[in-house]
Write an enzyme that holds these catalytic residues in place. Structure first.
Site, PDB file in Angstrom:
ATOM      1  N   ARG A  18      73.511  62.758  28.483  1.00 54.53           N
ATOM      2  CA  ARG A  18      74.424  62.834  27.330  1.00 54.53           C
ATOM      3  C   ARG A  18      75.042  64.215  27.140  1.00 54.53           C
ATOM      4  NH1 ARG A  18      70.815  60.710  22.747  1.00 54.53           N
ATOM      5  NH2 ARG A  18      72.527  61.419  21.439  1.00 54.53           N
ATOM      6  N   ASN A 229      69.972  66.410  22.774  1.00 61.59           N
ATOM      7  CA  ASN A 229      70.367  65.492  23.840  1.00 61.59           C
ATOM      8  C   ASN A 229      71.861  65.480  24.088  1.00 61.59           C
ATOM      9  OD1 ASN A 229      67.683  64.156  24.271  1.00 61.59           O
ATOM     10  ND2 ASN A 229      67.974  63.760  22.094  1.00 61.59           N
ATOM     11  N   ARG A 318      82.083  96.017  24.205  1.00 54.94           N
ATOM     12  CA  ARG A 318      81.573  95.248  25.352  1.00 54.94           C
ATOM     13  C   ARG A 318      80.355  95.938  25.979  1.00 54.94           C
ATOM     14  NH1 ARG A 318      86.445  95.036  29.007  1.00 54.94           N
ATOM     15  NH2 ARG A 318      84.905  94.112  30.393  1.00 54.94           N
ATOM     16  N   SER A 390      98.438 110.604  20.702  1.00 58.95           N
ATOM     17  CA  SER A 390      98.682 109.159  20.727  1.00 58.95           C
ATOM     18  C   SER A 390      99.377 108.715  22.005  1.00 58.95           C
ATOM     19  CB  SER A 390      99.556 108.775  19.530  1.00 58.95           C
ATOM     20  OG  SER A 390      98.834 109.010  18.348  1.00 58.95           O
ATOM     21  N   ARG A 425     104.762 114.577  30.269  1.00 58.25           N
ATOM     22  CA  ARG A 425     105.745 113.550  29.912  1.00 58.25           C
ATOM     23  C   ARG A 425     107.117 114.151  30.161  1.00 58.25           C
ATOM     24  NH1 ARG A 425     104.097 114.936  23.893  1.00 58.25           N
ATOM     25  NH2 ARG A 425     105.650 116.546  23.493  1.00 58.25           N
TER      26      ARG A 425
HETATM   27  C1  UD1 Z   1      59.157  60.526  23.374  1.00 55.77           C
HETATM   28  C2  UD1 Z   1      57.855  59.945  22.810  1.00 55.77           C
HETATM   29  C3  UD1 Z   1      58.118  59.468  21.378  1.00 55.77           C
HETATM   30  C4  UD1 Z   1      58.627  60.613  20.527  1.00 55.77           C
HETATM   31  C5  UD1 Z   1      59.869  61.201  21.172  1.00 55.77           C
HETATM   32  C6  UD1 Z   1      60.318  62.440  20.437  1.00 55.77           C
HETATM   33  C7  UD1 Z   1      56.701  59.011  24.724  1.00 55.77           C
HETATM   34  C8  UD1 Z   1      56.350  57.785  25.453  1.00 55.77           C
HETATM   35  N1  UD1 Z   1      57.454  58.854  23.643  1.00 55.77           N
HETATM   36  O1  UD1 Z   1      60.143  59.531  23.397  1.00 55.77           O
HETATM   37  O2  UD1 Z   1      56.904  58.980  20.811  1.00 55.77           O
HETATM   38  O3  UD1 Z   1      58.908  60.167  19.208  1.00 55.77           O
HETATM   39  O4  UD1 Z   1      59.588  61.587  22.535  1.00 55.77           O
HETATM   40  O5  UD1 Z   1      61.594  62.817  20.906  1.00 55.77           O
HETATM   41  O6  UD1 Z   1      56.256  60.095  25.101  1.00 55.77           O
HETATM   42  N2  UD1 Z   1      60.563  63.590  30.327  1.00 55.77           N
HETATM   43  C9  UD1 Z   1      60.186  63.936  31.598  1.00 55.77           C
HETATM   44  N3  UD1 Z   1      59.924  62.936  32.481  1.00 55.77           N
HETATM   45  C10 UD1 Z   1      60.018  61.633  32.159  1.00 55.77           C
HETATM   46  C11 UD1 Z   1      60.427  61.285  30.855  1.00 55.77           C
HETATM   47  C12 UD1 Z   1      60.688  62.296  29.952  1.00 55.77           C
HETATM   48  O7  UD1 Z   1      60.088  65.116  31.942  1.00 55.77           O
HETATM   49  O8  UD1 Z   1      59.765  60.789  33.019  1.00 55.77           O
HETATM   50  C13 UD1 Z   1      60.844  64.667  29.367  1.00 55.77           C
HETATM   51  C14 UD1 Z   1      62.284  64.720  28.927  1.00 55.77           C
HETATM   52  O9  UD1 Z   1      63.015  65.643  29.714  1.00 55.77           O
HETATM   53  C15 UD1 Z   1      62.173  65.187  27.483  1.00 55.77           C
HETATM   54  C16 UD1 Z   1      60.812  64.671  27.038  1.00 55.77           C
HETATM   55  O10 UD1 Z   1      60.110  64.404  28.210  1.00 55.77           O
HETATM   56  O11 UD1 Z   1      62.150  66.583  27.381  1.00 55.77           O
HETATM   57  C17 UD1 Z   1      60.923  63.426  26.172  1.00 55.77           C
HETATM   58  O12 UD1 Z   1      61.600  62.436  26.873  1.00 55.77           O
HETATM   59  P1  UD1 Z   1      62.485  61.349  26.111  1.00 55.77           P
HETATM   60  O13 UD1 Z   1      62.913  60.340  27.085  1.00 55.77           O
HETATM   61  O14 UD1 Z   1      63.508  62.026  25.298  1.00 55.77           O
HETATM   62  O15 UD1 Z   1      61.385  60.774  25.100  1.00 55.77           O
HETATM   63  P2  UD1 Z   1      61.185  59.307  24.603  1.00 55.77           P
HETATM   64  O16 UD1 Z   1      60.484  58.523  25.644  1.00 55.77           O
HETATM   65  O17 UD1 Z   1      62.423  58.833  24.035  1.00 55.77           O
HETATM   66 CA    CA Z   2      64.366  61.584  23.225  1.00 55.90          CA
END
Ligand code: UD1
Ligand code: CA
Length: 448
Positions: A18, A229, A318, A390, A425
């Site tokens: 996203r 996200n 800068r 100047s 100048r």
């Molecule tokens: C997860 C939680 C949910 C919580 C929510 C908060 C689980 C099963 N669920 O949801 O309870 O309310 O987060 O945002 O844990 N990631 C990986 N590898 C994977 C999947 C995810 O590294 O295979 C990482 C993502 O990059 C991210 C984080 O884990 O930083 C959470 O992943 P996301 O898919 O957003 O979480 P949800 O499963 O929606």
């Molecule tokens: Ca999430």
């Protein structure tokens, strides 16, 4: 109780689609610094001895950004948050301290909350400590199911939850601490028999309960655990970050005339009794001493400003600009990689680059250091108390001695001795009556 060692695991293997970006999501900046580095830096006071970042796509970018600061574990394919933590086995097998699991896209988590999670783990002895929160809109977050004694029974993912469970308002931030002693035993018991067909990290709660290991909950503020996200959420997090900084500086003795229009970087440092007018942006690497005034519409980065100086309005400072004490930099001036020593003035419409301006020197309106020949950059050195007229062009490399005066409109191409007058100048000549004769002649021609 003896404090145990701490390992950090930062999950960052999610696709981040996203964001619609070729830059890895966790490297998008917040307050001028990648969100991943906010987490690393907030965790630093807890002295983690191991740091593992779990990545999938974009591994090289993350690796290049963290260098030797952390180890990288690869999760490919991504089969869920529990599966992601399983990928740290090479790094953390045999580790018996505490493991703090963070999300790379939840960058605003404070040191205090991290500390609270670890303290709760150590003081309660629970194998799992979950960071919960009560959002205004519970959306599709996992729900924390407590029993009648407020003990954490389970985390129910929204997709798998009943209507009754969805009505629970205490949600899972995703962040948790595990006892290293039990972590892989818990992770090895995960199954993917759920709505998402994923290995949920959240299932370690029920498993730990069955094993009699104990689980606990710590609560955080919604803002601290906001996940990023999309670009919209990135902007929301930036706003939270900026508001926090604005309040911080005002509490520390800085006047912000219109706080919401002033933007800070993660490392901006400002002394006491500094006034910042509206619409000022501080990029990374800026340090400002006491009693400085920054006037409206200035953009300042990589710059040091000494006590009692005045900058702006409409000034661009800068990287490598270093202003001494009591310096004045005024309207529409740009300064790069140059030191402006105590009491010197550059008041209007100048470009000063790769230069030194000595103490109390006065740089006239429109003075330009010509520092670049299209290939290389050259230095300009202006002595103490020099006066540059100047609209002077100083063609670098060039030196202006202490106390020298340069006539307005000069193009200076070689060294000016101290206390000398240099004028470079076209010499002015005057033809008496010429203009009147010219007009008479032209008017006569126009009448025929
Ligand atoms: C997860 C939680 C949910 C919580 C929510 C908060 C689980 C099963 N669920 O949801 O309870 O309310 O987060 O945002 O844990 N990631 C990986 N590898 C994977 C999947 C995810 O590294 O295979 C990482 C993502 O990059 C991210 C984080 O884990 O930083 C959470 O992943 P996301 O898919 O957003 O979480 P949800 O499963 O929606
Ligand atoms: Ca999430």
């Amino acid at each position: 109780m003896a404090k145990s060692e701490l390992a950090l695991v930062i999950l960052a293997a999610g696709k981040g689609t996203r964001m619609k970006s070729s830059l890895h999501k966790v490297l998008h900046p917040l307050g001028g610094r990648p969100m991943l580095h906010h987490l690393l830096s907030s965790a630093e006071p807890l002295n983690p001895t191991r740091k593992v970042i779990v990545v999938g796509a974009g591994k090289e970018q993350v690796e290049a950004s963290v260098g030797a600061q952390a180890e990288i574990a690869v999760q490919e394919p991504q089969l869920g948050t529990g599966h992601a933590v399983q990928m740290t086995r090479d790094q953390l097998n045999g580790f018996t301290g505490d493991v703090l699991i963070l999300y790379g896209d939840v960058p605003l988590l404070s040191t205090e909350t991290m500390q609270k999670i670890i303290d709760t783990r150590q003081n309660s002895g629970a194998a799992v400590v979950v960071l919960g929160f009560t959002p205004k809109d519970a959306k599709a977050y996992g729900r924390l199911k407590l029993d009648k004694d407020d003990h954490l029974d389970a985390i129910i993912e929204y997709k798998d939850a009943t209507e009754e469970e969805r009505a629970i308002t205490l949600c899972n931030s995703g962040i948790m601490a595990l006892s290293g002693e039990h972590m892989f035993t818990l992770l090895d018991s995960l199954k993917n028999d759920n709505a998402a067909k994923e290995y949920y990290l959240t299932d370690v709660v029920e498993i730990a309960n069955k094993m009699g290991l104990g689980c606990a909950v710590v609560e955080a503020d919604e803002q601290e655990v906001m996940g990023i996200n999309s670009r919209g959420e990135l902007a929301e997090a930036e706003a939270v970050f900026q508001n926090e900084r604005r309040q911080y500086f005002m509490d520390a003795g800085v006047s912000l005339k219109d706080p919401t229009t002033v933007y800070f970087s993660y490392d901006t440092l400002i002394g006491q009794d500094v006034t910042v007018e509206p619409n000022v942006v501080f990029g990374p690497g800026t340090k400002i001493a006491d009693n400085v005034t920054i006037k409206a519409f200035s953009h300042i980065e990589g710059t040091i400003i000494g006590a009692g100086s005045t900058v702006g309005p409409f000034v661009r400072l800068r990287p490598g600009a270093a202003l001494g004490e009591g310096v004045k930099v005024g309207n529409f001036v740009e300064i790069k990689k140059a030191s402006v020593e105590d009491g010197a003035k550059v008041s209007h419409l100048s470009y000063i680059g790769d230069a030194r301006i000595g103490k109390n020197a006065n740089i006239g309106a429109g003075t330009i250091t010509c520092n670049y020949d299209g290939y290389f950059k050259y230095h300009t050195d202006i002595g103490e108390g020099a006066f540059i007229g100047s609209n002077t062009a100083l063609v670098a490399p060039v030196t202006i001695g202490d106390g020298a005066i340069v006539g307005a409109g000069s193009v200076i191409t070689f060294a000016v001795e101290g206390d000398a007058l240099a004028i470079a100048r076209g010499r002015q000549k005057q033809l008496g009556g010429w203009a009147a004769r010219f007009r008479t002649d032209k008017k006569a021609k126009k009448m025929v």
